[in-house]
Design a protein around this motif. Structure first.
Motif, PDB file in Angstrom:
ATOM      1  N   UNK A  63       0.862  -1.186   0.000  1.00 56.67           N
ATOM      2  CA  UNK A  63       0.000   0.000   0.000  1.00 56.67           C
ATOM      3  C   UNK A  63       0.895   1.232   0.000  1.00 56.67           C
ATOM      4  N   UNK A  64       0.716   2.080  -0.990  1.00 56.45           N
ATOM      5  CA  UNK A  64       1.464   3.342  -1.045  1.00 56.45           C
ATOM      6  C   UNK A  64       0.446   4.443  -1.228  1.00 56.45           C
ATOM      7  N   UNK A  65       0.294   5.360  -0.288  1.00 58.67           N
ATOM      8  CA  UNK A  65       0.994   5.453   0.991  1.00 58.67           C
ATOM      9  C   UNK A  65       0.442   4.440   1.988  1.00 58.67           C
ATOM     10  N   UNK A  66       1.218   4.189   3.022  1.00 60.33           N
ATOM     11  CA  UNK A  66       0.819   3.249   4.077  1.00 60.33           C
ATOM     12  C   UNK A  66      -0.376   3.806   4.845  1.00 60.33           C
ATOM     13  N   UNK A  67      -1.202   2.905   5.362  1.00 59.46           N
ATOM     14  CA  UNK A  67      -2.320   3.316   6.212  1.00 59.46           C
ATOM     15  C   UNK A  67      -1.816   3.484   7.642  1.00 59.46           C
ATOM     16  N   UNK A  68      -2.323   4.495   8.310  1.00 60.94           N
ATOM     17  CA  UNK A  68      -1.941   4.767   9.693  1.00 60.94           C
ATOM     18  C   UNK A  68      -3.217   4.845  10.519  1.00 60.94           C
ATOM     19  N   UNK A  69      -3.270   4.081  11.592  1.00 59.31           N
ATOM     20  CA  UNK A  69      -4.418   4.130  12.490  1.00 59.31           C
ATOM     21  C   UNK A  69      -3.922   4.412  13.898  1.00 59.31           C
ATOM     22  N   UNK A  70      -4.630   5.279  14.588  1.00 58.96           N
ATOM     23  CA  UNK A  70      -4.333   5.566  15.985  1.00 58.96           C
ATOM     24  C   UNK A  70      -5.493   5.016  16.800  1.00 58.96           C
TER      25      UNK A  70
END
Length: 176
Positions: A63-70
């Motif tokens: 995946x580009x861009x990477x997924x970010x979860x908080x």
């Protein structure tokens, strides 16, 4: 923190053709000893300049861009229980996914390795793009393998285990 670099050999889509006679499969002619990725509609042959072990940049799972979860605590009660346990034990305890819910879903240009290298040296505004409080969990998912980072008083620590599926199913509870 030490993240292991992922390899294609761990992927079910990796194929090393070992038949003695060439055959046409998945849209390409396969010869003995050649490596292929069968992740797309057609098999893709690994080229000479592709990494011999590690995942190439063209991987269809990437995946580009990477997924970010908080992830944060889903309720004030869960937060207070966690804080109290940490205080009583005198140390940070590992997060339990059933107490967490997704707070933010963003994108990041960083891979999990790049994030691990930078997270404790740069402010959260530059690496995450959002406020991350103590005891929150940050997930960086590049499609190959997600990495989880737990924010403590000393900075981020790499988590070996965190059940993201459970945490994603949880909803923030209104505790008025």
């Amino acid at each position: 923190m030490h993240l292991r670099k992922e390899t294609c050999y761990e992927c079910e889509k990796h194929l090393r053709y070992m038949e003695s006679s060439p055959a046409k499969q998945m849209g390409v002619t396969m010869h003995m000893g050649e490596r292929f990725c069968t992740g797309g509609k057609r098999a893709r042959k690994f080229k000479r300049n592709d990494p011999k072990i590690y995942v190439p940049s063209w991987c269809p799972r990437r995946k580009i861009p990477s997924e970010l979860r908080v992830y944060c605590f889903k309720s004030t009660i869960d937060w207070m229980l966690h804080e109290r346990l940490c205080y009583d034990l005198g140390k940070e305890i590992s997060p339990e996914a059933h107490r967490y819910a997704v707070l933010y879903e963003l994108h990041t240009p960083f891979s999990p390795m790049e994030f691990a290298r930078r997270c404790n040296e740069e402010p959260d505004a530059e690496t995450v793009g959002a406020a991350v409080h103590r005891h929150y969990v940050v997930e960086i998912d590049d499609g190959i393998s997600p990495a989880f980072f737990y924010k403590t008083e000393r900075g981020y620590e790499l988590l070996a285990l965190f059940d993201a599926e459970t945490a994603r199913k949880n909803k923030m509870e209104d505790t008025n």
